[in-house]
Design an enzyme around this catalytic site. Structure first.
Site, mmCIF file in Angstrom:
data_model
loop_
_atom_site.group_PDB
_atom_site.id
_atom_site.type_symbol
_atom_site.label_atom_id
_atom_site.label_comp_id
_atom_site.label_asym_id
_atom_site.label_seq_id
_atom_site.Cartn_x
_atom_site.Cartn_y
_atom_site.Cartn_z
ATOM 1 N N ARG A 89 0.828 -1.215 0.000
ATOM 2 C CA ARG A 89 0.000 0.000 0.000
ATOM 3 C C ARG A 89 0.858 1.258 0.000
ATOM 4 O O ARG A 89 0.501 2.264 -0.628
ATOM 5 C CB ARG A 89 -0.938 -0.025 1.214
ATOM 6 C CG ARG A 89 -2.022 -1.095 1.075
ATOM 7 C CD ARG A 89 -2.581 -1.481 2.425
ATOM 8 N NE ARG A 89 -3.778 -2.302 2.347
ATOM 9 C CZ ARG A 89 -3.780 -3.638 2.239
ATOM 10 N NH1 ARG A 89 -2.639 -4.298 2.163
ATOM 11 N NH2 ARG A 89 -4.914 -4.299 2.193
ATOM 12 N N GLY A 141 -1.405 -12.212 -4.792
ATOM 13 C CA GLY A 141 -2.825 -11.862 -4.931
ATOM 14 C C GLY A 141 -3.047 -10.393 -4.614
ATOM 15 O O GLY A 141 -3.882 -9.726 -5.244
ATOM 16 N N ARG A 198 -6.615 -18.461 -8.640
ATOM 17 C CA ARG A 198 -7.305 -17.835 -7.501
ATOM 18 C C ARG A 198 -8.448 -16.936 -8.001
ATOM 19 O O ARG A 198 -8.347 -16.322 -9.043
ATOM 20 C CB ARG A 198 -6.295 -17.057 -6.645
ATOM 21 C CG ARG A 198 -5.282 -18.021 -6.018
ATOM 22 C CD ARG A 198 -4.311 -17.333 -5.116
ATOM 23 N NE ARG A 198 -4.967 -16.712 -3.978
ATOM 24 C CZ ARG A 198 -4.357 -15.875 -3.147
ATOM 25 N NH1 ARG A 198 -3.091 -15.561 -3.342
ATOM 26 N NH2 ARG A 198 -5.005 -15.353 -2.132
ATOM 27 N N SER A 225 -12.749 -8.772 2.351
ATOM 28 C CA SER A 225 -11.403 -8.929 1.802
ATOM 29 C C SER A 225 -10.681 -7.603 1.773
ATOM 30 O O SER A 225 -11.143 -6.646 1.140
ATOM 31 C CB SER A 225 -11.499 -9.507 0.383
ATOM 32 O OG SER A 225 -10.304 -9.246 -0.331
ATOM 33 N N GLN A 244 -7.976 -7.012 0.261
ATOM 34 C CA GLN A 244 -7.467 -6.774 -1.098
ATOM 35 C C GLN A 244 -8.549 -6.167 -1.980
ATOM 36 O O GLN A 244 -8.318 -5.199 -2.707
ATOM 37 C CB GLN A 244 -6.987 -8.092 -1.704
ATOM 38 C CG GLN A 244 -5.819 -8.693 -0.942
ATOM 39 C CD GLN A 244 -5.415 -10.062 -1.467
ATOM 40 O OE1 GLN A 244 -6.060 -10.616 -2.362
ATOM 41 N NE2 GLN A 244 -4.349 -10.611 -0.923
ATOM 42 N N ASP A 295 -4.495 -15.512 7.770
ATOM 43 C CA ASP A 295 -3.137 -15.858 7.326
ATOM 44 C C ASP A 295 -2.365 -16.644 8.388
ATOM 45 O O ASP A 295 -1.340 -17.259 8.091
ATOM 46 C CB ASP A 295 -2.344 -14.595 6.966
ATOM 47 C CG ASP A 295 -2.860 -13.948 5.685
ATOM 48 O OD1 ASP A 295 -3.620 -14.603 4.945
ATOM 49 O OD2 ASP A 295 -2.503 -12.785 5.431
ATOM 50 N N LYS A 333 -6.377 -19.647 -0.960
ATOM 51 C CA LYS A 333 -5.153 -18.880 -0.679
ATOM 52 C C LYS A 333 -4.035 -19.405 -1.593
ATOM 53 O O LYS A 333 -4.307 -20.068 -2.586
ATOM 54 C CB LYS A 333 -4.801 -19.004 0.808
ATOM 55 C CG LYS A 333 -5.809 -18.316 1.710
ATOM 56 C CD LYS A 333 -5.761 -16.807 1.540
ATOM 57 C CE LYS A 333 -6.826 -16.099 2.339
ATOM 58 N NZ LYS A 333 -6.836 -14.657 2.091
ATOM 59 N N ARG A 366 -5.166 -24.297 1.594
ATOM 60 C CA ARG A 366 -4.535 -24.475 2.913
ATOM 61 C C ARG A 366 -5.278 -25.465 3.804
ATOM 62 O O ARG A 366 -4.691 -25.977 4.764
ATOM 63 C CB ARG A 366 -4.351 -23.122 3.611
ATOM 64 C CG ARG A 366 -3.262 -22.305 2.957
ATOM 65 C CD ARG A 366 -2.953 -21.005 3.673
ATOM 66 N NE ARG A 366 -1.865 -20.317 2.984
ATOM 67 C CZ ARG A 366 -1.634 -19.011 3.045
ATOM 68 N NH1 ARG A 366 -2.412 -18.238 3.772
ATOM 69 N NH2 ARG A 366 -0.616 -18.483 2.387
ATOM 70 N N ARG A 420 3.479 -19.715 3.568
ATOM 71 C CA ARG A 420 3.049 -19.882 4.965
ATOM 72 C C ARG A 420 3.015 -21.358 5.379
ATOM 73 O O ARG A 420 3.188 -21.676 6.555
ATOM 74 C CB ARG A 420 1.702 -19.199 5.210
ATOM 75 C CG ARG A 420 1.779 -17.697 4.961
ATOM 76 C CD ARG A 420 0.738 -16.898 5.689
ATOM 77 N NE ARG A 420 0.642 -15.574 5.112
ATOM 78 C CZ ARG A 420 1.477 -14.559 5.378
ATOM 79 N NH1 ARG A 420 2.460 -14.715 6.238
ATOM 80 N NH2 ARG A 420 1.332 -13.384 4.788
HETATM 81 C C1 S3P Z 1 -4.432 -9.096 2.408
HETATM 82 C C2 S3P Z 1 -5.707 -9.533 2.651
HETATM 83 C C3 S3P Z 1 -6.018 -10.963 2.886
HETATM 84 C C4 S3P Z 1 -4.770 -11.729 3.287
HETATM 85 C C5 S3P Z 1 -3.621 -11.466 2.369
HETATM 86 C C6 S3P Z 1 -3.264 -9.988 2.395
HETATM 87 C C7 S3P Z 1 -4.225 -7.653 2.166
HETATM 88 O O1 S3P Z 1 -6.517 -11.538 1.701
HETATM 89 O O2 S3P Z 1 -5.054 -13.119 3.320
HETATM 90 O O3 S3P Z 1 -2.485 -12.210 2.766
HETATM 91 O O4 S3P Z 1 -3.051 -7.201 2.124
HETATM 92 O O5 S3P Z 1 -5.214 -6.927 2.022
HETATM 93 P P1 S3P Z 1 -8.044 -11.380 1.221
HETATM 94 O O6 S3P Z 1 -8.234 -9.958 0.843
HETATM 95 O O7 S3P Z 1 -8.156 -12.302 0.037
HETATM 96 O O8 S3P Z 1 -8.877 -11.815 2.368
#
Ligand code: S3P
Length: 428
Positions: free
Chosen positions: A30, A97, A125, A169, A171, A315, A342, A346, A387
């Site tokens: 970010r 991701g 994914r 999420s 992300q 995570d 993931k 997992r 992980r």
């Molecule tokens: C993350 C959000 C999570 C997390 C990933 C990092 C982020 O994923 O599992 O390791 O930096 O916003 P999701 O947004 O798919 O839940």
């Protein structure tokens, strides 16, 4: 010792000393994005060391942003969002991701076409979760089966919208925020449950019009961040491996310095404390809108527990499952279905690797039940998932005898020096 992509661990090796972890991976992505969108020079210190964040850096460079990186300091010459230029080829997000989903939001509003792709795992994914809310703002994005990378983003003018996400999420929410900064009006994002709020905290701290009226809602208006100087706090998801390793390896005592204490990221500490772990938290202040402090951990016997795998703990589930494997009794981890999508599935990989250690794991109705016992040395695999690799090393570190972890190189995604650090702490 690492040979031919295999880590060999001879346990048990108590951990002792103090450690300053690499910077948080999520905030590092970010910070690079915010710096790229600001107009001027930003300096980011102690940036996360793994390949995932390098993917975000390379992507921004492909969009014309000048970035100069020395060991852990990065200088970003932000162009301002309007000056990002069309890349000359597809952008490869590797295993990340976060890079792919956030870039999708950023590029949805740029006036050119971009193709985003990734490694074998990332191309499997789900991306519909980010495509659908961006379409509600006018984005043109196509993907394989409308869900998987490669994604083709035909950037165009976006409009503000009220967007309800189907999954909580961090992300996806961040992708919508990045789109919202470029849209023609204000946007509101509502999630089914709270997800990590680093984008809101960081972007607001550097002057972008992003607000958090409550835990499930985020508001964003058109605008941009300003250039900044920031030191990334230590990554709590990396800390979790050392916290569990210290807890389950008798004779261990460790202090982790300057760790991110965002409540949405350190919920694993509460779970471990409930299991009997001895962990103290010493808050040390705030940086870029995020609380930071130290964690002090001593080895302790654990008992099984019952907890839910919310986004704030997701995570850490692989390493919490390792803790459960060493605990007395049964641990139930509820609501784990997101774990299937993931970096590896997992649920399957945790079950398989704990099984190798002689620990019984069952899947029940969206949950995972770990029957704690006396794990024994074994040959383990990372399944290409950082992980899972590190969780396996944490288990091996506490077990009598020699274990091997195959596919060790996948750890480089978030923590390239993990084995060396573990070795160093067990030698002091
Ligand atoms: C993350 C959000 C999570 C997390 C990933 C990092 C982020 O994923 O599992 O390791 O930096 O916003 P999701 O947004 O798919 O839940």
């Amino acid at each position: 010792m690492i040979t031919q992509d295999e880590l060999v661990v001879n346990g048990p090796r108590p951990l002792r000393g103090r450690l300053r972890l690499p910077g948080d991976k999520g905030i590092s992505h970010r910070a690079l994005l915010a710096a790229a969108l600001a107009d001027g020079l930003s300096v980011i210190e102690r940036i996360a060391s793994g390949d995932d964040v390098v993917r975000t850096q390379r992507a921004l460079e492909a969009l014309g942003v000048e970035i100069h990186r020395t060991y852990q300091e990065v200088r970003v010459k932000g162009l301002g969002i309007d000056e990002l230029r069309e890349p000359t080829g597809p952008i490869d997000c590797g295993n990340s991701g976060t890079t792919m989903r956030m870039l999708t939001g950023l590029l949805a509003g740029r006036p050119f076409r971009t193709t985003l792709t990734g490694d074998d795992s990332l191309r499997e994914r789900p991306m519909r979760r980010v495509i659908t809310p961006l379409r509600a703002m006018g984005a043109h994005i196509t993907g394989r089966d409308d869900n998987y990378a490669p994604l083709i983003i035909d950037g165009n003018a976006l409009h503000g919208a009220r967007v309800e996400l189907e999954v909580a999420s961090g992300q996806v929410k961040s992708a919508v925020v990045l789109a919202g900064l470029q849209a023609s009006g204000a946007s509101e994002i509502v999630e089914p449950a709270p997800s990590r709020d680093h984008t809101e905290r960081l972007f607001a701290a550097v002057g972008a019009p992003v607000e958090k009226p409550d835990a499930r809602a985020t508001r964003v208006a058109p605008g941009a961040p300003h250039a900044f100087y920031g030191v990334m706090p230590g990554d709590p998801s990396s800390a979790a491996f050392f916290v569990v390793a210290t807890t389950i390896t008798p004779g261990s005592h460790l202090v982790l310095e300057d760790v991110l204490l965002n409540p949405g990221r350190i919920a694993f500490v509460d779970v471990l404390a409930e299991m009997g772990a001895r962990i103290s938290i010493v808050p040390r202040g705030e940086r870029l809108g995020e609380p930071v402090g130290d964690l002090e951990i001593e080895a302790a016997p654990l008992q099984g527990a019952d907890f839910t795998a919310t986004e704030s703990i997701i995570d850490e589930v692989p390493v919490l499952a390792v803790a459960a494997a060493f605990a007395e009794g049964t641990t139930t981890i509820r609501d784990v279905t997101e774990l299937r999508v993931k970096e590896s599935n997992r649920l399957a990989t945790v079950e398989q690797e704990l099984g190798q250690l002689g620990v019984t794991v069952e899947e029940t109705d969206g949950g995972l039940v770990v029957h704690g016992g006396a794990p024994r040395a074994a040959t383990l695999k990372s399944h290409g998932d950082h992980r899972i690799g590190m969780a396996a090393a944490v288990a091996a570190n506490a077990i009598e005898g020699e274990s091997q972890i195959r596919g060790w190189s996948s750890v480089a995604v978030s923590y390239p020096d993990f084995a060396e650090t573990l070795e160093h702490l067990s030698a002091t």
